[in-house]
Write a protein that holds these residues in place. Structure first.
Motif, short mmCIF file in Angstrom:
data_model
loop_
_atom_site.label_atom_id
_atom_site.label_comp_id
_atom_site.label_asym_id
_atom_site.label_seq_id
_atom_site.Cartn_x
_atom_site.Cartn_y
_atom_site.Cartn_z
N GLU A 29 9.13 -40.07 2.21
CA GLU A 29 10.59 -40.11 1.68
C GLU A 29 10.89 -38.79 1.33
O GLU A 29 10.14 -37.73 1.45
N VAL A 31 11.50 -36.83 -1.04
CA VAL A 31 10.99 -36.14 -2.10
C VAL A 31 9.52 -35.60 -1.89
O VAL A 31 9.02 -34.56 -2.24
N GLU A 32 8.79 -36.29 -0.75
CA GLU A 32 7.55 -35.75 -0.01
C GLU A 32 7.77 -34.51 0.51
O GLU A 32 7.14 -33.57 0.38
N ALA A 34 10.56 -32.69 0.01
CA ALA A 34 10.98 -31.29 -0.81
C ALA A 34 9.94 -30.69 -1.39
O ALA A 34 9.69 -29.62 -1.65
N ASN A 48 14.68 -25.47 -3.50
CA ASN A 48 15.36 -26.73 -3.10
C ASN A 48 16.61 -26.29 -2.28
O ASN A 48 17.59 -27.18 -2.17
N TYR A 129 13.60 -34.94 4.09
CA TYR A 129 14.22 -33.81 3.04
C TYR A 129 15.45 -33.21 3.73
O TYR A 129 16.40 -33.35 3.06
N SER A 132 18.53 -35.42 4.12
CA SER A 132 18.82 -35.61 2.86
C SER A 132 19.72 -34.72 2.12
O SER A 132 20.53 -35.20 1.13
#
Length: 135
Positions: A29, A31-32, A34, A48, A129, A132
């Motif tokens: 995902e 978040v991984e 990121a 970020n 990431y 996204s």
């Protein structure tokens, strides 16, 4: 003999993954990705991916605008190649370190140009990431 074993192993891996779809595998995902990004990329590209949060002033591009710089399409193959060190193009190793050695691990199928490609999980996570955060 080792090389034929390696070829058979690689062939089995490709054939095994060719029948998989991303729905059959625990895909990473954003978040991984990121977390990996903030550990490995934020000094130059910003926490970020915010260029205002850079630790170093190296002129690294705003990674939130990759798709915008490519006619609105996110160039998956080009992005993967840039991260893993194969697609240096005009960016040399003195400007962007190779992260190929950091991006080893279990392989997951990532769709690149219509083909499911076995890709190390951390590299697939970074790709998820980056996709996204496109604006």
């Amino acid at each position: 003999m080792k090389s034929s074993g390696a070829i058979l192993g690689a062939t089995a891996l490709v054939l095994g993954l060719s029948n998989c779809t991303p729905n059959d595998v625990d895909m990473p995902e954003p978040v991984e990705g990121a977390a990996l990004f903030n550990q490995n990329c934020s000094a130059c590209h910003g926490t970020n991916a915010d260029p205002a949060e850079r630790e170093l002033s190296v002129g690294a591009p705003d990674l939130r605008r990759i798709a915008a710089r490519n006619g609105g399409e996110f160039p998956r193959a080009k992005a993967l190649s840039q991260i893993d060190g194969y697609g240096r193009g005009r960016v040399g190793a003195e400007q962007m370190p190779e992260f190929g050695a950091l991006l080893e691990g279990d392989l997951v199928p990532v769709e690149v140009d219509g083909i499911l490609t076995p890709t190390p999980r951390p590299l697939a996570a970074l790709l998820a990431y980056l996709e996204s955060i496109q604006s």
